[in-house]
Scaffold this motif. Structure first.
Motif, PDB file in Angstrom:
ATOM      1  N   ARG A   1      -9.645 -13.811  -8.743  1.00 18.10           N
ATOM      2  CA  ARG A   1      -9.278 -13.050  -7.297  1.00 18.10           C
ATOM      3  C   ARG A   1      -8.522 -11.582  -7.920  1.00 18.10           C
ATOM      4  O   ARG A   1      -9.085 -10.641  -7.441  1.00 18.10           O
ATOM      5  CB  ARG A   1      -8.180 -13.985  -6.693  1.00 18.10           C
ATOM      6  CG  ARG A   1      -7.636 -12.913  -5.388  1.00 18.10           C
ATOM      7  CD  ARG A   1      -6.588 -13.866  -4.786  1.00 18.10           C
ATOM      8  NE  ARG A   1      -5.094 -13.480  -5.582  1.00 18.10           N
ATOM      9  CZ  ARG A   1      -4.247 -14.454  -5.838  1.00 18.10           C
ATOM     10  NH1 ARG A   1      -4.489 -15.778  -5.267  1.00 18.10           N
ATOM     11  NH2 ARG A   1      -3.366 -14.271  -6.828  1.00 18.10           N
TER      12      ARG A   1
ATOM     13  N   ILE B   1     -10.497 -17.227  -1.241  1.00 13.66           N
ATOM     14  CA  ILE B   1     -10.411 -16.050  -2.144  1.00 13.66           C
ATOM     15  C   ILE B   1      -9.799 -16.962  -3.374  1.00 13.66           C
ATOM     16  O   ILE B   1      -9.858 -16.199  -4.459  1.00 13.66           O
ATOM     17  CB  ILE B   1      -9.551 -15.103  -1.734  1.00 13.66           C
ATOM     18  CG1 ILE B   1      -8.168 -15.423  -1.240  1.00 13.66           C
ATOM     19  CG2 ILE B   1     -10.270 -14.311  -0.541  1.00 13.66           C
ATOM     20  CD1 ILE B   1      -7.141 -14.334  -1.205  1.00 13.66           C
ATOM     21  N   ASN B   2      -9.125 -18.176  -3.351  1.00 14.20           N
ATOM     22  CA  ASN B   2      -8.848 -18.786  -4.481  1.00 14.20           C
ATOM     23  C   ASN B   2      -9.538 -19.682  -5.013  1.00 14.20           C
ATOM     24  O   ASN B   2      -9.260 -20.461  -5.777  1.00 14.20           O
ATOM     25  CB  ASN B   2      -7.260 -19.286  -4.147  1.00 14.20           C
ATOM     26  CG  ASN B   2      -6.264 -18.477  -3.909  1.00 14.20           C
ATOM     27  OD1 ASN B   2      -6.395 -16.888  -4.337  1.00 14.20           O
ATOM     28  ND2 ASN B   2      -5.178 -18.609  -3.038  1.00 14.20           N
TER      29      ASN B   2
ATOM     30  N   ASP C   1     -19.064 -19.566  -6.196  1.00 16.94           N
ATOM     31  CA  ASP C   1     -18.428 -18.962  -4.985  1.00 16.94           C
ATOM     32  C   ASP C   1     -18.920 -19.851  -3.910  1.00 16.94           C
ATOM     33  O   ASP C   1     -19.728 -19.119  -3.052  1.00 16.94           O
ATOM     34  CB  ASP C   1     -18.659 -17.570  -4.821  1.00 16.94           C
ATOM     35  CG  ASP C   1     -18.107 -16.848  -3.442  1.00 16.94           C
ATOM     36  OD1 ASP C   1     -17.103 -17.742  -2.882  1.00 16.94           O
ATOM     37  OD2 ASP C   1     -18.200 -15.951  -3.046  1.00 16.94           O
TER      38      ASP C   1
ATOM     39  N   GLY D   1     -16.164 -16.401  -0.863  1.00 17.77           N
ATOM     40  CA  GLY D   1     -14.703 -16.026  -1.212  1.00 17.77           C
ATOM     41  C   GLY D   1     -14.895 -14.557  -1.634  1.00 17.77           C
ATOM     42  O   GLY D   1     -14.167 -13.631  -1.066  1.00 17.77           O
TER      43      GLY D   1
ATOM     44  N   ASP E   1     -14.930 -12.423   1.640  1.00 16.40           N
ATOM     45  CA  ASP E   1     -13.674 -12.235   2.148  1.00 16.40           C
ATOM     46  C   ASP E   1     -12.968 -11.613   1.458  1.00 16.40           C
ATOM     47  O   ASP E   1     -11.834 -10.963   1.896  1.00 16.40           O
ATOM     48  CB  ASP E   1     -12.887 -13.942   2.300  1.00 16.40           C
ATOM     49  CG  ASP E   1     -13.770 -14.785   3.180  1.00 16.40           C
ATOM     50  OD1 ASP E   1     -14.303 -14.216   4.172  1.00 16.40           O
ATOM     51  OD2 ASP E   1     -13.747 -15.989   3.082  1.00 16.40           O
ATOM     52  N   LEU E   2     -12.789 -11.423   0.146  1.00 15.86           N
ATOM     53  CA  LEU E   2     -12.115 -10.672  -0.895  1.00 15.86           C
ATOM     54  C   LEU E   2     -12.216  -9.033  -0.153  1.00 15.86           C
ATOM     55  O   LEU E   2     -11.577  -8.097  -0.067  1.00 15.86           O
ATOM     56  CB  LEU E   2     -12.535 -10.628  -2.017  1.00 15.86           C
ATOM     57  CG  LEU E   2     -11.392 -11.426  -2.842  1.00 15.86           C
ATOM     58  CD1 LEU E   2     -11.827 -11.530  -4.475  1.00 15.86           C
ATOM     59  CD2 LEU E   2     -10.086 -11.334  -2.821  1.00 15.86           C
TER      60      LEU E   2
ATOM     61  N   LYS F   1     -10.888  -8.429   3.153  1.00 17.01           N
ATOM     62  CA  LYS F   1      -9.504  -8.478   3.122  1.00 17.01           C
ATOM     63  C   LYS F   1      -9.138  -9.673   4.191  1.00 17.01           C
ATOM     64  O   LYS F   1      -8.292  -9.482   5.076  1.00 17.01           O
ATOM     65  CB  LYS F   1      -8.830  -7.301   3.522  1.00 17.01           C
ATOM     66  CG  LYS F   1      -9.024  -6.108   2.014  1.00 17.01           C
ATOM     67  CD  LYS F   1      -7.973  -5.007   2.684  1.00 17.01           C
ATOM     68  CE  LYS F   1      -7.863  -4.404   1.246  1.00 17.01           C
ATOM     69  NZ  LYS F   1      -6.633  -3.461   1.127  1.00 17.01           N
TER      70      LYS F   1
END
Length: 477
Positions: free
Chosen positions: A38, A128-129, A145, A149, A152-153, A156
């Motif tokens: 991340r 994201i993790n 993934d 994620g 989503d990163l 935000k």
């Protein structure tokens, strides 16, 4: 079909090649997962801890890696959790076997069994993790993934891989982690996820205070703590840990007279101070500086709303809050208490048109914390009226100038009385007694009032005079 992304650039550190070789020799698939991936994508700097997942035994992989490292570091094994940890190249590297988890209603400690990488990614707190990079030679640096994620990163957004009600109910600490990440990374918590936090807020009773405080302190140290504190408030979690703070929320009106909302004011003060300090305890002092206002609030027909003695009561409340939340009860707590107690002093002396003696007393009472106290008072100016804002800042500038002038002349900051208790006893031929304390206090008061300078000869003359008043006679040899 998921897009193919390769991040072998992220794996430039030699530790990843060593893990890759060890994994291939053992015939297990290995991945770096979570925060490292991340933070690399977010360009948040080099990490100091790395999580490795092995589809197989994490402990065996850690031991194999340690053999290959030049200094053969010690491997710490946590058998019950199936994890191992070693330190290398100034980093903590944790190894865990991929696992499936199931939870009981009364504990956030899961029942664990071996699982696939997919099982392991399912148990992660946020999409994201759950990002993983493959470390085996075949596919080195490939991104896995499963929950998008990466997207989503980029947007935000914080959301859970599975149904948020299950994710949060299983391990309620994740609700605090969601808010902490939102605060640290300046992310939004996705709507379903936010509503699930509200629904599951009562589950936090199974979490230890220590774990909650760890997350709360990370929120307090984020660039703009009000983001996390406001989310804690809106989800109902803040009321469960700091009801004294949420009690400040709201505006009362009597006979057309209102007061400011002290809760939202406090959050502004915390943000203001965070622009000027990374000192966690100074930020805590800002968070608790008005804590005594809810219990001392009264309406007076002549003067309107009053909060008499709120600093004194607030300082006493600091101890209770620190004790309940398992915060340190040492000099850190005393420091926060002192700043809360003194938080109105600098503005009060402005109203007295800044006399030297008032400044001397302020510097004497604040001691080495005077700078932090002034930083807190300046952060406390949240008025939106530009004229008043300028006036307050100007007043504090005058206090600071006066402090410097008085300090250069009178050296009060680390005040040591010019005449010691030993000298008083020798002069009058007396043993330790109340009179010694009275004379010492009288000298200190005379210096603070400006009746005598902070120098030995005038202080000695004053001592003789005071001794005489108390019926003591100088012993001459």
């Amino acid at each position: 079909m998921p897009k193919h992304h390769n991040y072998s650039k992220a794996l430039h550190h030699k530790i990843f090649r060593i893990i890759s070789e060890a994994a291939d020799e053992l015939g297990v698939d290995a991945y770096v997962i979570g925060g490292f991936v991340r933070d690399h994508i977010l360009e948040r700097g080099e990490p100091t801890d790395i999580d490795i997942v092995a589809v197989g035994s994490g402990i065996s992989l850690a031991e194999k890696v340690a053999e290959k490292l030049p200094n053969k570091p010690k491997v710490q094994v946590f058998k019950n959790f199936g994890t191992a940890m070693l330190r290398a190249f100034d980093m903590e590297i944790e190894f865990v076997g991929a696992r499936k988890e199931s939870y009981r209603q009364d504990s956030r400690k899961p029942i664990v069994e071996d699982g696939t990488l997919e099982d392991d990614q399912n148990r992660r707190d946020f999409t994201i993790n759950a990002l993983a990079l493959k470390l085996n030679a075949d596919g080195f640096g490939d991104l896995l993934d499963p929950f998008d994620g990466l997207s989503d990163l980029q947007k935000k957004i914080l959301k859970t891989p599975l149904d948020p009600d299950i994710t949060y109910s299983d391990d309620p600490l994740r609700m605090y982690r969601a808010i902490r990440f939102a605060s640290q990374l300046n992310f939004m918590i996705e709507e379903h996820s936010l509503k699930a936090i509200r629904r599951n807020q009562d589950r936090i009773k199974i979490i230890s205070k220590e774990r909650i405080i760890e997350e709360l302190n990370k929120i307090m140290l984020s660039p703009k703590p009000s983001k996390g504190l406001a989310l804690l408030f809106k989800t109902g979690l803040l009321r469960k840990i700091l009801p004294e703070l949420t009690a400040l929320q709201g505006i009362d009106e009597v006979e057309g007279q209102t007061h400011k909302d002290n809760f939202w004011h406090t959050l502004e003060v915390v943000d203001n101070i965070s622009e000027n300090t990374d000192n966690l305890w100074l930020r805590w002092a800002a968070l608790l500086h008005d804590i005594g206002k809810a219990p001392t609030k009264k309406f007076d027909k002549r003067v309107g709303w009053t909060f008499h003695g709120h600093e004194f009561l607030g300082a006493k409340m600091v101890f209770r809050i620190f004790k309940r939340l398992r915060l340190p009860l040492n000099e850190k707590m005393k420091y926060v208490q002192k700043l809360v107690l003194m938080s109105s002093r600098p503005i009060a002396i402005v109203d007295e048109s800044v006399t030297d003696s008032a400044v001397r007393r302020l510097v004497f009472d604040a001691g080495d914390d005077i700078e932090d106290l002034m930083t807190l008072c300046e952060a406390d100016i949240t008025t939106k009226n530009p004229k008043r804002f300028k006036k307050y800042h100007n007043n504090f500038r005058i206090v600071r100038e006066k402090m410097q002038e008085v300090e250069e002349r009178d050296h009060i900051r680390n005040f040591q009385p010019p005449v010691s208790g030993e000298e008083i006893m020798e002069t009058f031929g007396i043993k330790p007694s109340r009179e010694v304390g009275q004379i010492k206090d009288a000298i200190k008061e005379a210096i603070l009032e400006g009746d005598i300078p902070n120098e030995y000869e005038p202080a000695r003359d004053f001592m003789l005079k005071k001794g005489e008043e108390l019926g003591l006679k100088e012993v001459t040899s």
